[in-house]
Motif scaffolding. Structure first.
Motif, PDB file in Angstrom:
ATOM      1  N   THR A   1       0.837  -1.197   0.000  1.00 22.65           N
ATOM      2  CA  THR A   1       0.000   0.000   0.000  1.00 22.65           C
ATOM      3  C   THR A   1       0.872   1.248   0.000  1.00 22.65           C
ATOM      4  OG1 THR A   1      -0.112  -0.029   2.423  1.00 22.65           O
ATOM      5  CG2 THR A   1      -1.870  -1.150   1.226  1.00 22.65           C
ATOM      6  N   ARG A   2       0.425   2.268  -0.730  1.00 18.20           N
ATOM      7  CA  ARG A   2       1.109   3.562  -0.761  1.00 18.20           C
ATOM      8  C   ARG A   2       0.072   4.680  -0.753  1.00 18.20           C
ATOM      9  NH1 ARG A   2       6.690   2.084  -1.428  1.00 18.20           N
ATOM     10  NH2 ARG A   2       6.976   4.291  -0.940  1.00 18.20           N
ATOM     11  N   GLN A   3       0.493   5.853  -0.280  1.00 17.79           N
ATOM     12  CA  GLN A   3      -0.406   7.004  -0.313  1.00 17.79           C
ATOM     13  C   GLN A   3      -0.765   7.341  -1.758  1.00 17.79           C
ATOM     14  OE1 GLN A   3       1.504  10.197   1.854  1.00 17.79           O
ATOM     15  NE2 GLN A   3       0.805   9.407   3.826  1.00 17.79           N
ATOM     16  N   THR A   4      -2.016   7.719  -1.968  1.00 20.16           N
ATOM     17  CA  THR A   4      -2.521   7.892  -3.336  1.00 20.16           C
ATOM     18  C   THR A   4      -2.194   9.243  -3.953  1.00 20.16           C
ATOM     19  OG1 THR A   4      -4.602   8.767  -2.525  1.00 20.16           O
ATOM     20  CG2 THR A   4      -4.454   6.381  -2.824  1.00 20.16           C
ATOM     21  N   GLY A   5      -1.903  10.257  -3.137  1.00 22.43           N
ATOM     22  CA  GLY A   5      -1.786  11.590  -3.703  1.00 22.43           C
ATOM     23  C   GLY A   5      -3.102  11.982  -4.357  1.00 22.43           C
ATOM     24  N   SER A   6      -2.999  12.748  -5.440  1.00 21.52           N
ATOM     25  CA  SER A   6      -4.199  13.315  -6.069  1.00 21.52           C
ATOM     26  C   SER A   6      -5.038  12.312  -6.844  1.00 21.52           C
ATOM     27  CB  SER A   6      -3.792  14.455  -7.017  1.00 21.52           C
ATOM     28  OG  SER A   6      -3.229  15.518  -6.280  1.00 21.52           O
ATOM     29  N   THR A   7      -4.581  11.079  -6.981  1.00 24.86           N
ATOM     30  CA  THR A   7      -5.395  10.110  -7.721  1.00 24.86           C
ATOM     31  C   THR A   7      -6.703   9.801  -7.013  1.00 24.86           C
ATOM     32  OG1 THR A   7      -4.185   8.270  -6.684  1.00 24.86           O
ATOM     33  CG2 THR A   7      -3.427   9.007  -8.867  1.00 24.86           C
ATOM     34  N   ILE A   8      -6.793  10.150  -5.741  1.00 29.19           N
ATOM     35  CA  ILE A   8      -8.059   9.889  -5.035  1.00 29.19           C
ATOM     36  C   ILE A   8      -9.103  10.957  -5.321  1.00 29.19           C
ATOM     37  CG2 ILE A   8      -7.579  11.149  -2.885  1.00 29.19           C
ATOM     38  CD1 ILE A   8      -8.749   8.661  -1.409  1.00 29.19           C
ATOM     39  N   LYS A   9      -8.696  12.107  -5.851  1.00 28.43           N
ATOM     40  CA  LYS A   9      -9.635  13.220  -6.062  1.00 28.43           C
ATOM     41  C   LYS A   9     -10.833  12.842  -6.925  1.00 28.43           C
ATOM     42  CE  LYS A   9      -6.115  16.854  -5.582  1.00 28.43           C
ATOM     43  NZ  LYS A   9      -5.301  17.841  -6.307  1.00 28.43           N
ATOM     44  N   PRO A  10     -10.635  12.239  -8.098  1.00 30.82           N
ATOM     45  CA  PRO A  10     -11.807  11.962  -8.945  1.00 30.82           C
ATOM     46  C   PRO A  10     -12.707  10.867  -8.401  1.00 30.82           C
ATOM     47  CG  PRO A  10      -9.805  11.110  -9.968  1.00 30.82           C
ATOM     48  CD  PRO A  10      -9.376  11.938  -8.800  1.00 30.82           C
TER      49      PRO A  10
ATOM     50  N   GLU B   1       7.130  14.200  -2.997  1.00 35.62           N
ATOM     51  CA  GLU B   1       7.431  13.327  -4.128  1.00 35.62           C
ATOM     52  C   GLU B   1       7.904  11.935  -3.677  1.00 35.62           C
ATOM     53  OE1 GLU B   1       8.157  16.533  -4.221  1.00 35.62           O
ATOM     54  OE2 GLU B   1       7.113  17.180  -6.023  1.00 35.62           O
ATOM     55  N   LYS B   2       7.278  11.413  -2.634  1.00 33.67           N
ATOM     56  CA  LYS B   2       7.646  10.070  -2.157  1.00 33.67           C
ATOM     57  C   LYS B   2       6.935   8.976  -2.945  1.00 33.67           C
ATOM     58  CE  LYS B   2       8.694  11.546   2.561  1.00 33.67           C
ATOM     59  NZ  LYS B   2       8.291  11.508   3.986  1.00 33.67           N
ATOM     60  N   ASP B   3       5.775   9.297  -3.494  1.00 36.58           N
ATOM     61  CA  ASP B   3       5.019   8.350  -4.314  1.00 36.58           C
ATOM     62  C   ASP B   3       4.469   9.098  -5.511  1.00 36.58           C
ATOM     63  OD1 ASP B   3       4.906   5.874  -2.533  1.00 36.58           O
ATOM     64  OD2 ASP B   3       4.060   7.377  -1.183  1.00 36.58           O
ATOM     65  N   LEU B   4       4.752   8.582  -6.702  1.00 37.33           N
ATOM     66  CA  LEU B   4       4.240   9.178  -7.935  1.00 37.33           C
ATOM     67  C   LEU B   4       3.344   8.163  -8.629  1.00 37.33           C
ATOM     68  CD1 LEU B   4       7.486  10.920  -9.265  1.00 37.33           C
ATOM     69  CD2 LEU B   4       5.682  11.871  -7.817  1.00 37.33           C
ATOM     70  N   TRP B   5       2.199   8.648  -9.146  1.00 39.19           N
ATOM     71  CA  TRP B   5       1.174   7.759  -9.684  1.00 39.19           C
ATOM     72  C   TRP B   5       0.664   8.267 -11.040  1.00 39.19           C
ATOM     73  CZ3 TRP B   5      -0.953   3.401  -7.263  1.00 39.19           C
ATOM     74  CH2 TRP B   5      -0.705   3.230  -5.895  1.00 39.19           C
TER      75      TRP B   5
ATOM     76  N   VAL C   1      -0.148   2.859 -12.432  1.00 39.01           N
ATOM     77  CA  VAL C   1       1.320   2.814 -12.418  1.00 39.01           C
ATOM     78  C   VAL C   1       1.796   3.566 -11.182  1.00 39.01           C
ATOM     79  CG1 VAL C   1       3.439   3.297 -13.689  1.00 39.01           C
ATOM     80  CG2 VAL C   1       1.306   2.877 -14.946  1.00 39.01           C
ATOM     81  N   TRP C   2       2.643   2.925 -10.392  1.00 45.20           N
ATOM     82  CA  TRP C   2       3.253   3.571  -9.220  1.00 45.20           C
ATOM     83  C   TRP C   2       4.765   3.577  -9.387  1.00 45.20           C
ATOM     84  CZ3 TRP C   2       6.884   1.223  -6.087  1.00 45.20           C
ATOM     85  CH2 TRP C   2       7.313   1.984  -4.982  1.00 45.20           C
ATOM     86  N   TRP C   3       5.401   4.649  -8.884  1.00 47.39           N
ATOM     87  CA  TRP C   3       6.860   4.776  -8.947  1.00 47.39           C
ATOM     88  C   TRP C   3       7.350   5.421  -7.660  1.00 47.39           C
ATOM     89  CZ3 TRP C   3       9.788   9.274 -11.558  1.00 47.39           C
ATOM     90  CH2 TRP C   3      11.169   8.997 -11.632  1.00 47.39           C
ATOM     91  N   GLY C   4       8.387   4.886  -7.062  1.00 50.44           N
ATOM     92  CA  GLY C   4       8.945   5.440  -5.832  1.00 50.44           C
ATOM     93  C   GLY C   4       9.966   4.488  -5.233  1.00 50.44           C
ATOM     94  N   TYR C   5      10.353   4.741  -4.004  1.00 44.77           N
ATOM     95  CA  TYR C   5      11.270   3.860  -3.278  1.00 44.77           C
ATOM     96  C   TYR C   5      10.470   2.933  -2.375  1.00 44.77           C
ATOM     97  CZ  TYR C   5      15.142   6.897  -4.684  1.00 44.77           C
ATOM     98  OH  TYR C   5      16.069   7.601  -5.406  1.00 44.77           O
ATOM     99  N   ASP C   6      11.011   1.748  -2.114  1.00 46.52           N
ATOM    100  CA  ASP C   6      10.331   0.837  -1.201  1.00 46.52           C
ATOM    101  C   ASP C   6      10.159   1.466   0.175  1.00 46.52           C
ATOM    102  OD1 ASP C   6       9.894  -1.208  -3.008  1.00 46.52           O
ATOM    103  OD2 ASP C   6      11.805  -2.191  -2.594  1.00 46.52           O
ATOM    104  N   ALA C   7      11.199   2.093   0.666  1.00 43.94           N
ATOM    105  CA  ALA C   7      11.087   2.889   1.884  1.00 43.94           C
ATOM    106  C   ALA C   7      10.871   4.332   1.434  1.00 43.94           C
ATOM    107  CB  ALA C   7      12.349   2.778   2.725  1.00 43.94           C
ATOM    108  N   PRO C   8       9.702   4.914   1.667  1.00 40.01           N
ATOM    109  CA  PRO C   8       9.383   6.241   1.114  1.00 40.01           C
ATOM    110  C   PRO C   8      10.515   7.247   1.319  1.00 40.01           C
ATOM    111  CG  PRO C   8       7.473   5.327   2.223  1.00 40.01           C
ATOM    112  CD  PRO C   8       8.588   4.389   2.503  1.00 40.01           C
ATOM    113  N   TYR C   9      10.854   7.949   0.229  1.00 37.28           N
ATOM    114  CA  TYR C   9      11.990   8.871   0.242  1.00 37.28           C
ATOM    115  C   TYR C   9      11.726   9.942  -0.807  1.00 37.28           C
ATOM    116  CZ  TYR C   9      16.927  10.338   0.332  1.00 37.28           C
ATOM    117  OH  TYR C   9      18.105  11.044   0.467  1.00 37.28           O
TER     118      TYR C   9
END
Length: 841
Positions: free
Chosen positions: A474-483, A707-711, A723-731
């Motif tokens: 699981t990762r934080q969704t950022g703005s993808t949750i808006k719609p 910018e710890k999780d990009l979607w 599509v998700w992109w980031g580090y396994d340990a958020p960074y």
């Protein structure tokens, strides 16, 4: 009547003829009776004298023979008692009618070209891999390849070859009459070894094992036909590695069904079992060819094949199935197979009420046939893309990460002198350092909830059941949750529409003292104060929210479509505030099944609109949520449709649910709104839509804090992909890649490349429309339906039952400050300039 004269009675007259005196011998009658002298008792004849030693030896031998017979009888009785007791529990083991051998489960896929079911993968443990084949499927040549070499009298003997057994025992325990150890096991005896795993080989244990084996073989031969025994034998023999049974061997070595094997292929398979290491087809092909030809020679000599067949087959080279990286039966399973395995284990646990380990064992050994949802073409294309050769799609962004332990797969950081770089904490804990790079995950579904492709990491996969970032992380969704939350419900509830004008400014101002400034509080030691206490510190508060890049908006009114396309936090939060955070949470948690969200800590606008959740969601769950922008329907994501047991009965059916999450009207309006993200010049992914025969697409970018999780989540008329992109340990990715590289466009371009490849040969398809949605022109200044005096208009999509009013403003009488925008006429006057090169979420 004849009178019988008894003793003491009178004498009857003598019969006529010769009178015989039976009381005396003939000699006595001649000499006459001797008076006054009793006859002598005859003497016992005297034995000839024997030598005492010989007499002793004879008696000893006789005694020993008697004792031997007695001992032999006792041994025989003991042996019978022993084997009866030792094999008392053989009922289930040797029940060939209901044999429950460990059989690998097979994963089937639908061929995207023919629609036929084809084998995709096998679910097997590290111990065995077996697929059962009926005797009718097994070629006669393969049957006799074993019989002619292993047990040529198979059809005529009672399960044991006593001549060979006695010879082997004499050679083993009494007199070595052969130069090497002799094998005497029949096919029945070899089958018993396979079924019971009773394989003690030497000494007393070996003799007892042989005794048990003989008894079992005799019982087996009496209870079952030779055909049943042969079928069981051919399905239990072992080959190289974990391969068991001739069906699996045919598939592994020749990529064929067993029924399709040629003569030389049959002999090859039969040769391996003699010594799987010495006759390994990959490491010792010459040894195997010699053994193969010897088997076929035996078949010729015993009349099973002709000389011509033998010579033609012996001349054949050893040609095995090519070992490709994408071979479906590779020992390393794909990310799809891993996710499928996880889903099946959970469903078996629920069905059988058993533990996870028990469910795994049942799946590995139950011989199930799993009808999966994988599209092999899309899966293969996604796997190739995610190899990310030369960082073609996802930059590496290496950086050092502190850990408490190092695994074999880690790239450990070393000092200049070659020693590991470490740090010791205050509590004595030793910390190590490893170099880590960015990772990525991608998953594609169709609009029926079928997961058709999934890859949970970058680079070549070298382990089965490795970390699957697309399915289980699981990762934080950022703005993808808006719609899926605020915007969809805002339209559904009739609170907003395409052109609703919303102010581009914070919902809460600093002076409102609603949102704390965490950085200020931390620096000034105010973190422990309550909100009431903190009101004494005006600078401890901040305006909220900020837009991407840190700005608070320009205080202008922006139409809803524009705020969504640009991913303006200020606009989304205002919509979310209208809908209500609790309503959004209930919808995404219950209706869209984003059940990894926290019911306690995630019910707020920051979490439900900005995407800063406690844990977040998986890419699979997020892609499934975006299904609703096709026709409003949601279906639980799933990786299989049915599971059949080894007898072809339905064992499991996927428990996915399907229902209308949004009305078709709202779904179509949202579809058109999200199209602007890709097709509008102001969209966060403007111009990056896939070129797929003119088919449209929709999408939404998302960036978590720092910018710890990009979607990116995008949809086409065929597929929806996350599509998700980031580090396994958020960074913070900007620290390694910079602000220009750490952008959601990386995710967008990977999705675009995949869609262009997998949709290249698909026929044109359009998104479903809704009769309840209409296109209308609206005033770009008021957001109302355009009136006759509106100087600037554009087209929007509206629910027919929720149209805005008609603009009747006198634009000429507008305040002077607004005149430039109102009189400029072109839409660009109220729509910000192109931000296609930037992420504005």
């Amino acid at each position: 009547m004849r009178k019988i004269n008894r003793a003491g009675e009178g004498h009857s007259p003598a019969p006529a003829g010769r009178k015989v005196n039976v009381s005396n011998s003939r000699r006595e009658s001649q000499l006459g009776p001797k008076r006054g002298r009793e006859p002598k008792e005859p003497k016992e004849p005297r034995e000839k004298g024997r030598h005492p030693i010989l007499r002793f030896i004879g008696r000893t031998i006789a005694t020993l023979i008697c004792l031997g017979i007695m001992a032999g009888s006792l041994v025989a009785v003991g042996a019978v008692y022993y084997v009866v007791q030792a094999t008392a529990n053989d009922g289930d083991l040797l029940d060939l009618d209901n044999i429950e051998l460990s059989q690998s489960s097979v994963v089937m896929a639908t061929d995207p070209d023919t629609g036929a079911q084809v084998e995709y993968a096998t679910l097997r443990s590290s111990n065995s891999h077996r697929v059962w084949a009926d005797l009718e499927q097994i070629p006669t040549n393969l049957q006799y390849a074993f019989i002619c070499t292993e047990d040529k009298d198979f059809y005529n003997e009672p399960g044991v070859n006593f001549k060979r057994t006695i010879g082997a025992m004499v050679n083993e325990y009494l007199l070595p009459i052969y130069s090497s150890k002799q094998g005497a096991s029949t096919l029945e005896q070899q089958l018993i070894k396979n079924l019971t795993d009773d394989k003690s080989a030497s000494g007393i244990e070996g003799a007892l094992r042989k005794l048990r084996e003989i008894y079992r073989a005799l019982c087996l031969s009496r209870s079952y036909s030779k055909e049943t025994i042969l079928e069981a034998y051919l399905n239990t023999i072992s080959f190289t590695g974990t391969i068991q049974g001739v069906q699996t061997a045919a598939n592994e070595y020749f990529n064929k069904d067993v029924s399709q094997l040629t003569l030389w292929e049959c002999a090859t398979i039969a040769s391996i079992t003699k010594n799987p290491t010495n006759y390994n087809p990959y490491t010792n092909p010459e040894n195997l060819i010699n053994r193969r030809n010897f088997l076929m020679y035996n078949m010729w000599q015993q009349g099973v094949i002709s000389e011509e067949d033998y010579r033609n087959a012996a001349a054949q080279p050893l040609v095995l199935a090519e070992e490709e990286n994408t071979k479906k039966n590779s020992s390393v399973t794909s990310y799809f197979t891993d996710a499928l395995f996880t889903e099946l284990v959970q469903d078996i646990m629920d069905k059988e009420n058993i533990s996870e380990s028990e469910a795994q064992k049942l799946l590995y050994t139950g011989g199930f046939t799993v009808e999966s949802t994988v599209n092999t073409k899309v899966q293969s294309a996604m796997e190739n893309l995610m190899l990310n050769t030369d960082d073609a799609y996802f930059p590496a962004g290496w950086h050092e990460e502190e850990v408490t332990s190092i695994s074999d797969d880690d790239v450990q950081v070393m000092n200049e002198d070659g020693t590991p770089k470490t740090r010791t904490g205050d509590d004595g804990t030793v910390y190590y350092y490893r170099n880590v790079r960015t990772q990525a995950a991608m998953v594609t579904l169709d609009y029926d909830g079928n997961v058709i492709a999934i890859v949970g990491g970058l680079g070549e996969k070298n382990k089965s059941l490795s970390l699957n970032r697309a399915y289980s992380v699981t990762r934080q969704t950022g703005s993808t949750i808006k719609p899926i939350g605020a915007y969809a419900l805002g339209v559904e509830y009739g609170l907003v529409n395409w052109s609703t004008m919303l102010n581009n400014s914070p919902l809460y101002q600093k002076q409102d003292m609603v949102i704390r400034d965490e950085d200020y509080c931390r620096k000034n030691g105010l973190m422990g104060l309550s909100d009431k206490q903190l009101r004494a510190y005006p600078n401890a508060w901040r305006s909220w929210p900020r837009n991407y890049g840190g700005n608070y908006g320009d205080n202008s009114d922006v139409p809803l479509w524009n705020g969504l396309a640009r991913s303006l936090n200020t606009i989304a939060v205002r919509v979310g505030d209208l809908v209500g955070a609790s309503n959004i949470f209930n919808f995404v948690y219950n209706t869209l099944q984003l059940n990894t969200l926290d019911p306690v800590n995630d019910v707020g606008l920051a979490q439900m609109v900005m995407g800063s959740q406690t844990h977040g969601v998986t890419p699979t769950a997020l892609a499934a949520a975006f299904q609703i922008f096709y026709d409003g329907q949601y279906t639980t994501p799933h990786l299989y449709t049915r599971v059949l047991d080894r007898d072809g009965n339905i064992y499991l059916e996927n428990n996915s649910t399907s229902y209308q999450a949004l009305t078709p009207d709202t779904a179509y309006v949202m579809n058109r709104l999200l199209k602007n993200v890709l097709y509008s010049s102001v969209g966060t992914a403007g111009g990056r839509y896939p070129n797929s025969n003119g088919m449209e697409a929709f999408g939404k970018t998302g960036t978590a804090s720092d910018e710890k999780d990009l979607w990116f989540v995008g949809g086409t008329p065929y597929y929806v992909t996350a599509v998700w992109w980031g580090y396994d340990a958020p960074y913070d990715m900007t620290k390694t890649l910079g602000k220009q590289q750490a952008k959601t466009r990386t995710c967008v371009m990977a999705w675009k490349a995949l869609m262009e490849q997998v949709q290249a040969d698909l026929p044109y398809k359009a998104f479903p429309t809704s009769a309840g949605v209409v296109e209308r022109r609206y005033c770009t200044q008021s957001g109302l339906l355009a009136g006759g005096s509106c100087p600037s208009t554009a087209v929007g999509y509206y629910r027919a039952d929720d149209l805005p009013g008609t603009c009747n403003y006198s634009h000429a009488a507008a305040p002077a400050a607004a005149a430039p925008a109102e009189t400029a006429a072109p839409e660009q006057a109220v729509i910000p300039a192109d931000t296609g090169n930037q992420d504005t979420d």
